[in-house]
Scaffold this motif. Structure first.
Motif, mmCIF file in Angstrom:
data_model
loop_
_atom_site.group_PDB
_atom_site.id
_atom_site.type_symbol
_atom_site.label_atom_id
_atom_site.label_comp_id
_atom_site.label_asym_id
_atom_site.label_seq_id
_atom_site.Cartn_x
_atom_site.Cartn_y
_atom_site.Cartn_z
ATOM 1 N N GLY A 108 -1.505 13.287 -5.221
ATOM 2 C CA GLY A 108 -0.783 12.064 -4.886
ATOM 3 C C GLY A 108 -0.803 11.773 -3.397
ATOM 4 O O GLY A 108 -1.017 10.633 -2.967
ATOM 5 N N LEU A 109 -0.601 12.799 -2.583
ATOM 6 C CA LEU A 109 -0.629 12.611 -1.131
ATOM 7 C C LEU A 109 -2.038 12.255 -0.645
ATOM 8 O O LEU A 109 -2.205 11.446 0.266
ATOM 9 C CB LEU A 109 -0.110 13.859 -0.424
ATOM 10 N N GLY A 110 -3.053 12.855 -1.259
ATOM 11 C CA GLY A 110 -4.436 12.514 -0.916
ATOM 12 C C GLY A 110 -4.770 11.076 -1.291
ATOM 13 O O GLY A 110 -5.451 10.371 -0.552
ATOM 14 N N PHE A 111 -4.266 10.630 -2.440
ATOM 15 C CA PHE A 111 -4.459 9.245 -2.852
ATOM 16 C C PHE A 111 -3.800 8.302 -1.855
ATOM 17 O O PHE A 111 -4.383 7.302 -1.441
ATOM 18 C CB PHE A 111 -3.868 9.036 -4.250
ATOM 19 N N TRP A 112 -2.587 8.639 -1.446
ATOM 20 C CA TRP A 112 -1.848 7.818 -0.494
ATOM 21 C C TRP A 112 -2.577 7.767 0.852
ATOM 22 O O TRP A 112 -2.657 6.720 1.490
ATOM 23 C CB TRP A 112 -0.448 8.365 -0.340
ATOM 24 N N LEU A 113 -3.140 8.897 1.278
ATOM 25 C CA LEU A 113 -3.898 8.941 2.524
ATOM 26 C C LEU A 113 -5.115 8.024 2.464
ATOM 27 O O LEU A 113 -5.358 7.231 3.376
ATOM 28 C CB LEU A 113 -4.332 10.381 2.822
ATOM 29 N N VAL A 114 -5.878 8.112 1.391
ATOM 30 C CA VAL A 114 -7.071 7.267 1.254
ATOM 31 C C VAL A 114 -6.672 5.802 1.144
ATOM 32 O O VAL A 114 -7.334 4.918 1.710
ATOM 33 C CB VAL A 114 -7.913 7.716 0.042
ATOM 34 N N LEU A 115 -5.585 5.517 0.451
ATOM 35 C CA LEU A 115 -5.089 4.148 0.337
ATOM 36 C C LEU A 115 -4.732 3.587 1.707
ATOM 37 O O LEU A 115 -5.074 2.445 2.034
ATOM 38 C CB LEU A 115 -3.865 4.152 -0.580
ATOM 39 N N SER A 116 -4.066 4.393 2.525
ATOM 40 C CA SER A 116 -3.713 3.956 3.891
ATOM 41 C C SER A 116 -4.950 3.768 4.759
ATOM 42 O O SER A 116 -5.034 2.817 5.542
ATOM 43 C CB SER A 116 -2.778 4.978 4.537
ATOM 44 N N LEU A 117 -5.911 4.681 4.635
ATOM 45 C CA LEU A 117 -7.152 4.551 5.406
ATOM 46 C C LEU A 117 -7.913 3.285 5.028
ATOM 47 O O LEU A 117 -8.454 2.601 5.893
ATOM 48 C CB LEU A 117 -8.031 5.790 5.204
ATOM 49 N N PHE A 118 -7.951 2.976 3.733
ATOM 50 C CA PHE A 118 -8.632 1.756 3.309
ATOM 51 C C PHE A 118 -7.900 0.512 3.774
ATOM 52 O O PHE A 118 -8.523 -0.501 4.084
ATOM 53 C CB PHE A 118 -8.811 1.735 1.788
ATOM 54 N N SER A 119 -6.577 0.561 3.823
ATOM 55 C CA SER A 119 -5.811 -0.580 4.336
ATOM 56 C C SER A 119 -6.129 -0.826 5.811
ATOM 57 O O SER A 119 -6.338 -1.971 6.227
ATOM 58 C CB SER A 119 -4.317 -0.327 4.150
ATOM 59 N N VAL B 204 0.843 -1.196 0.000
ATOM 60 C CA VAL B 204 0.000 0.000 0.000
ATOM 61 C C VAL B 204 0.881 1.249 0.000
ATOM 62 O O VAL B 204 0.654 2.185 -0.767
ATOM 63 C CB VAL B 204 -0.953 -0.008 1.220
ATOM 64 N N HIS B 205 1.893 1.257 0.842
ATOM 65 C CA HIS B 205 2.775 2.421 0.895
ATOM 66 C C HIS B 205 3.639 2.526 -0.366
ATOM 67 O O HIS B 205 3.912 3.634 -0.830
ATOM 68 C CB HIS B 205 3.638 2.374 2.153
ATOM 69 N N ALA B 206 4.048 1.408 -0.924
ATOM 70 C CA ALA B 206 4.806 1.439 -2.179
ATOM 71 C C ALA B 206 3.940 2.006 -3.300
ATOM 72 O O ALA B 206 4.404 2.826 -4.098
ATOM 73 C CB ALA B 206 5.295 0.037 -2.527
ATOM 74 N N LEU B 207 2.663 1.603 -3.352
ATOM 75 C CA LEU B 207 1.744 2.127 -4.361
ATOM 76 C C LEU B 207 1.491 3.615 -4.148
ATOM 77 O O LEU B 207 1.421 4.388 -5.107
ATOM 78 C CB LEU B 207 0.430 1.347 -4.341
#
Length: 190
Positions: A138-149, A37-40
């Motif tokens: 990009g940072l917002g995408f990463w935040l949502v990706l982390s929240l979903f994880s 998730v963090h790599a993505l």
């Protein structure tokens, strides 16, 4: 400088490309391990910034002078696709511990990367604005990706009724996250 900061915060929180404009939602709903998730997130952020800057430069120095702005989509789509492999190679050299294998299809199908470029040149506020917009998205995408994880981890640990397991509870949670992110609208007054 204040405009750039507002653009960055707005793209990351208020006008989040995943929750407010359902771009890149396919990558968020894909099942991935915590390190992946963090790599993505890192790869998508770097790719959004590079695509945004190069797309802006191509638009202003090639497409607009030659009156070929109707071909933006046909230029930006291959640009984003061709940048994936160099970005993954660069990240692999800089951070060899990141699990970058298997990210190529998720980055290729990520509509948020192309959406950042197209929406950024539509506003036409300059290269610095495009950079801030790309970085914020990009940072917002990463935040949502982390929240979903984290959400998936909590769902796995709790007893969810059978009809809501899997995608239904994830979509309900995405809607609730979008409503929560709307609360950030009060941060910035026009």
């Amino acid at each position: 400088m204040t405009d750039m900061l507002l653009t960055l915060v707005s793209a990351a929180l208020i006008s989040n490309f995943v929750l407010q404009m359902p771009l890149a939602v396919d990558s968020v709903l894909a099942k991935a391990s915590r390190p992946q998730v963090h790599a993505l997130g890192i790869a998508t952020t770097v790719l959004m910034v590079l695509s945004g800057v190069l797309g802006y430069l191509l638009d202003h120095f090639v497409l607009q002078p030659l009156a070929l702005t109707a071909l933006r989509l046909f230029v930006f789509l291959p640009l984003t696709a061709l940048l994936i492999r160099p970005v993954l190679n660069l990240l692999n050299r800089l951070r060899p511990a990141l699990p970058l294998e298997g990210l190529w299809p998720l980055l290729l199908g990520n509509a948020g990367i192309l959406g950042v470029v197209l929406l950024g040149i539509q506003d036409d506020k300059g290269l610095a604005h495009m950079t801030a917009l790309s970085l914020g998205a990009g940072l917002g995408f990463w935040l949502v990706l982390s929240l979903f994880s984290d959400l998936r981890q909590r769902i796995a640990e709790n007893d969810i009724p059978l009809p809501f397991r899997g995608l239904p509870v994830e979509l309900i949670s995405a809607g609730l996250m979008a409503v929560a992110f709307l609360g950030f609208n009060a941060m910035i007054k026009a």
